[in-house]
Enzyme design. Sequence first.
Site, mmCIF file in Angstrom:
data_model
loop_
_atom_site.group_PDB
_atom_site.id
_atom_site.type_symbol
_atom_site.label_atom_id
_atom_site.label_comp_id
_atom_site.label_asym_id
_atom_site.label_seq_id
_atom_site.Cartn_x
_atom_site.Cartn_y
_atom_site.Cartn_z
ATOM 1 N N LYS A 265 0.853 -1.193 0.000
ATOM 2 C CA LYS A 265 0.000 0.000 0.000
ATOM 3 C C LYS A 265 0.888 1.242 0.000
ATOM 4 C CE LYS A 265 -3.930 2.052 2.531
ATOM 5 N NZ LYS A 265 -4.778 1.989 3.732
ATOM 6 N N SER B 240 -10.171 -0.051 7.020
ATOM 7 C CA SER B 240 -9.527 0.085 5.711
ATOM 8 C C SER B 240 -8.845 -1.168 5.162
ATOM 9 C CB SER B 240 -8.505 1.221 5.745
ATOM 10 O OG SER B 240 -9.173 2.460 5.629
ATOM 11 N N SER C 287 -9.839 2.121 2.767
ATOM 12 C CA SER C 287 -8.923 2.829 1.891
ATOM 13 C C SER C 287 -7.936 1.936 1.150
ATOM 14 C CB SER C 287 -8.134 3.842 2.726
ATOM 15 O OG SER C 287 -7.291 3.166 3.645
#
Lengths: 497, 493
Positions: free
Chosen positions: B78, B182, B158
């Site tokens: 990420k 997330s 997210s």
Amino acid sequence: MSRTIKGQSGEWEIVIGMEVHAQVLSRAKLFSGASTEFGAEPNSQVSFVDAGMPGMLPVINEKCIEQAVRTGLGLKAKINRRSIFDRKNYFYPDLPSGYQISQYKDPIVGEGEVTIDLKDGESIKVGIERLHLEQDAGKSLHDQSPDNSFVDLNRAGVALMEIVTKPHMRSSEEAAAFLRKLRAIVRYLGTCDGNMDEGSMRADVNVSVCRPGGYEEFRKTGSFKSLGIRCEIKNVNSMRFIAQAVEYEARRQVDLLEEGGTVRQETRLFDARLGETRSMRGKEEAHDYRYFPDPDLLPLELEQDWIDSIAQSLPELPDEKRARFIAQGLSPYDASVLVAERELADFYEDLAKGVDAKAAVNWLNNEILGRLNRDGLSIAQIPVPAAANNAIIQMVADGTISGKIAKDLLDIVWAEGGDPREVVDKRGLRQVTDTGAIDAAIEKVIAANPAKVEEIKLKPKLAGWFVGQVMKETGGKASPAAVNAALKIRLNLPDEG
Amino acid sequence: MSDLISLTLAEAREALTAKEVSSRELTSAFIQAIEAARPLNAFITETAEKALLMADASDKRRAAGNVGALEGLPLAIKDLFCTNGTRTTAASKILGNFVPPYESTVTQNLWSAGAVMLGKTNMDEFAMGSSNETSAFGPVFNPWRSRGSNTNLVPGGSSGGSSAAVAADLCLAATGTDTGGSIRQPAAVTGTVGLKPTYGRCSRYGIVAFASSLDQAGPMAKTVKDAAILLTSMASIDPRDSTSAETAVPDYEKLMAGSIRGLRVGIPKEYRLDGMSTDITALWDKGGRWLKDQGAEIFEVSLPHTKYALPTYYIVAPAEASSNLARYDGVRFGYRASNPHDITDLYERSRGEGFGAEVQRRILIGTYVLSAGYYDAYYSRAQKLRTLIKRDFEQAFEKCDVLLTPSTPGAAFGIGAKTSDPLEMYLQDVFTVTVNLAGLPGISIPGGLTADGLPLGLQLIGKAFDEGTLLRAAAAVETAADFKAKPAKWWTA
């Protein structure tokens, strides 16, 4: 300097509180491993944490915590076993994270006390409200280029102790005495170098004025309503400026009040060049710092054993040392002067080893401090070590040399170095107590001054002249007492009555 | 090669150990798949060259008999994890060109274990969002589409790039971060496994901060076992993060093995919301039966302060974010507005132009709730509620070992479907934020498909630092669910 100030309408009392920022003596910063050394190349002592880089996290430097606790103990203050680091949020280019890590509601040190000794022998106690730890900011440089401002982050993240007093000072003299005492304490403790020139100790001074009786009422009730509205004066960074700033500000407030105005609670800046204070921002323009506990740091919890071990390692502090010196026979004034600087007190203690305390302090005051002052040296830079001075005092005490020779001897070793005892031997400075040599000198003086000999029979007071001549004849080495005694016999002088 | 990319992490590990495949071959297969899947927009930065270098180095280490726990396994990271020398953007224009000179602890742990980095995945800007639509680098498309539909759906957020990359076989597994859901919410809507560990289990050092007291890194994977393998390497005790736990890291792969006979599973009654879809309630009930069939005890528990969790979260998280994001000021790094006329102008325009709308909204909320006169009404009360929410869980865990809930209130929704109403978007996290507020571990496991053929997840919540039990229960759900569905690879067409 008095505790009141005269106005058109009568007397006003001055009330002063202080916030002192003291840079913690530690090799590394409060939350990073970067060096704290003063005077390095700009931005050469900046870690990723100090620069507020993304994802970087603060880690508490245990040494800084220890220094804060040590200082708290030195201020006879309550050590809070649980304290919390908060974020104080504001934008400024020299504040890389956009917040300063500080302590707000739960500081590491609570209430304490500092005793200050005033010139007239009076001593007063100044209450300490709290001591907390916080990060210093970097430095913005606006004068390096016409188009740009520069930022130096070497100082960013260095640990500061903010020490807040209660409003217990009543004159500029007391305020300066407090700061001197605080500086002495942190220097004794080794927690701050107290160097105001380099900014490692800076003071903000809160000043208010009230009608006579207001302060006493405040001390009785604790109600700030009995005091006047205060102004905070920032940037007061020398002892001299504190006195100036307080005097100016108190006068300004009295004039304002007597003209029918009111004092506005505000932050004022001291302008050292003009010797005046001017408004920086009012209460209504004060920043909203949005304090909240820093989620990157857990509450700081201290073990009582750890605090106790620090307490046991504290050095003798100025007040204790002063009491001991007085017990040794020094006057309170001499004792206060000596303990103001730890180096001076340490020097004195070495100087006084095995000799009369009063003789040592007189030697220090009359001979050493004058010469240091003349040469612009500090006690740490003295060319003649305490042990050598101690030897000179001992030689005077045991009659090896006269007091006069002692001063000359100090001048010699001050300029040329060397062991005073060897210098005495080599240069033949030893005091002459040999009656044969003294008698010979007396005969010589008598032979050369027959008229004076006749005169002295009528005027015994002329004996002093004879003593001087004999001393001169012996090159100052004769013991004045021995010369006196011998002259008395030789000239058949009466005992002084 | 397509069979290589559909391997699980554990299967790939076996294939590498058996020398059936090299890390270079495996890595190359994923690089090709990533190139082919560019329409998904799952990656902000692809690091193919670096990946091949790392793969070659790994093959050499293996040849020399030096084999780490993740030796040669290609992963996606990420873009919130700082990677030394590789651009790290947090999906924000304000960090658009930021190349960190340091490595996050979690990624360093992965590379030290021999893993290979394929690239940095897309996400919501500064991890603020539940649909990956707030990214300054454009939205990510969910590899899943409703049966018979060509409508693009969100991959959750997210960590939407990571969930899409795992679901689309663009990596063996990925890292995510979870502040309010997330990891778990995107895992749920992409048919993958997402684990948020206990707060303090994985170091936050080098992860761009959103809300420091809630942020936690965790694995996103194809199976529970893969998540366990990855977590074992990601977790560590880190002196550079003061909130990192000083608890030794066990071998989660070992801990997850075994039966769940006698496991006490609580069903929190407050999670049964009015108007919940029948797909969700049916799956939830089914999950309970699956666990019961394998010997667990199922009973209802109460978490009475659940209804305060979302409001509490939307005070605490923005408050911390407003402060954490103050450092993006255009002074030292990142985006700077051109020709500012003074320092205030520099701040206002750099931040106004550099931050997207959702990030600005949260900074405003956070600044407001911390302001003088509002602090007590908002921030201070939220902290008290947080304590009560934590206590709810402590009391529930006196009676049970894990809790079973749905992961999300629904399946993946269309791009743009919820962007006009932030509150509706925030509801995506209604089942997951409680876990962050309490600092507990939670995992989302694929449970089945909706009538439209979209994946749904079940969430299990465990006791602090009891990821072992949590993973064991998750494996039981996984076995019973037997979720084998894969999205049709429409993007390669």
